[in-house]
Design a protein around this motif. Structure first.
Motif, PDB file in Angstrom:
ATOM      1  N   THR A  29       0.904  -1.060  -0.279  1.00  0.00           N
ATOM      2  CA  THR A  29      -0.133   0.373  -0.182  1.00  0.00           C
ATOM      3  C   THR A  29       0.572   1.555  -0.038  1.00  0.00           C
ATOM      4  OG1 THR A  29      -0.231  -0.246   2.027  1.00  0.00           O
ATOM      5  CG2 THR A  29      -2.041  -1.098   1.293  1.00  0.00           C
ATOM      6  N   PRO A  37       2.203   2.108   5.237  1.00  0.00           N
ATOM      7  CA  PRO A  37       1.516   1.538   5.808  1.00  0.00           C
ATOM      8  C   PRO A  37       0.041   1.569   5.711  1.00  0.00           C
ATOM      9  CG  PRO A  37       2.096   2.013   7.146  1.00  0.00           C
ATOM     10  CD  PRO A  37       3.207   2.799   5.998  1.00  0.00           C
ATOM     11  N   GLU A  96     -10.212  -2.406  10.997  1.00  0.00           N
ATOM     12  CA  GLU A  96      -8.390  -2.247  11.564  1.00  0.00           C
ATOM     13  C   GLU A  96      -8.309  -1.623  12.495  1.00  0.00           C
ATOM     14  OE1 GLU A  96      -6.392  -0.613   8.406  1.00  0.00           O
ATOM     15  OE2 GLU A  96      -6.281  -2.378   7.070  1.00  0.00           O
ATOM     16  N   LYS A 184      -0.853  -1.608  12.597  1.00  0.00           N
ATOM     17  CA  LYS A 184      -2.522  -1.908  12.125  1.00  0.00           C
ATOM     18  C   LYS A 184      -2.502  -3.312  12.482  1.00  0.00           C
ATOM     19  CE  LYS A 184      -2.917  -1.911   7.004  1.00  0.00           C
ATOM     20  NZ  LYS A 184      -2.953  -0.215   6.057  1.00  0.00           N
ATOM     21  N   ASN A 205       2.341  -3.930   7.495  1.00  0.00           N
ATOM     22  CA  ASN A 205       1.855  -2.479   8.053  1.00  0.00           C
ATOM     23  C   ASN A 205       1.832  -2.423   9.111  1.00  0.00           C
ATOM     24  OD1 ASN A 205       1.506  -5.991   9.208  1.00  0.00           O
ATOM     25  ND2 ASN A 205      -0.470  -6.194   9.911  1.00  0.00           N
TER      26      ASN A 205
END
Length: 226
Positions: A29, A37, A96, A184, A205
């Motif tokens: 991402t 992230p 999340e 996350k 993440n």
């Protein structure tokens, strides 16, 4: 096996034994070619990022297993970049749980008038809806209960688990001289309704620094696993 979903960073398959197979991809991402992230879109492709994410996820899930933290992890296959996990039911269409130790990323962009960049947040936990079109909006405890996404008791369990898991990761990284700024996590319920950690736990993440130097996700396995 049956393809269930083509995700941003993983493909998801259903196995004949009822479990799920996650296939890790080299997409991460970000925005404008820069990894982030906190973003809800694929920003770039980093060769080797799938293998790195799987290696770190396996490492962390094994640590959680030792500490009795419930997860969906069953086994992993590094050669095929896959991980077998228990089937899980998400909360709504997915939530999340973000644990923040420093004011950076989307938190600082939202609240920059009230804090300094890098300010200590003491492991503050916030929850966002997984909704790309809406920009993954934050939601409060009262909102989660009002929309029947979870009970008050489940919220307390999930925020406590988020902090516990994040502190474990923070301590592991600290042993290598690394600072965890935020990460996350995602949770779901198993077929008996028990809450467990799902998805992955990797450099993709979380946001990590060593001093003032940002650590790229692909660099983390060499720093942590060797």
């Amino acid at each position: 096996m049956e393809l269930i979903n083509k995700g941003k960073t993983k493909n998801v398959y259903k196995l004949e034994n009822g479990n799920i197979l996650l296939e890790f991809k080299d997409d991460v991402t970000g925005k404008d070619g820069v990894f982030d992230p906190g973003e809800n879109q694929v920003g770039l492709t980093l060769e080797g990022s799938g293998a790195a994410a799987l290696a770190l996820t396996t490492f962390f899930f094994e640590k959680f297993k030792e500490k009795g933290i419930p997860t969906h992890y069953v086994s992993s296959n590094p050669e095929k970049k896959t991980m077998e996990v228990l089937a899980a039911k998400t909360f709504g269409q997915g939530l999340e749980f973000i644990c923040r130790y420093k004011a950076v990323g989307s938190f600082f962009r939202r609240y920059h008038k009230y804090c300094e960049e890098g300010q200590d947040l003491k492991g503050f936990v916030e929850v966002t809806l997984k909704d790309d079109a809406a920009g993954d909006p934050p939601i409060t405890k009262d909102g989660l209960i009002l929309l029947n996404l979870m009970t008050a008791e489940e919220y307390e369990t999930l925020t406590k688990l988020t902090k516990e898991i994040s502190d474990v990761i923070k301590d592991i990284l600290a042993e290598k001289g690394l600072d965890l700024y935020d990460l996350k996590l995602e949770f779901g319920r198993d077929k008996e309704g028990n809450i467990m950690l799902i998805d992955e736990v990797s450099g993709g993440n979380m946001r990590i620094y060593k001093g003032n130097q940002y650590i790229e996700p692909l660099s983390l396995p060499d720093l942590l696993l060797k």
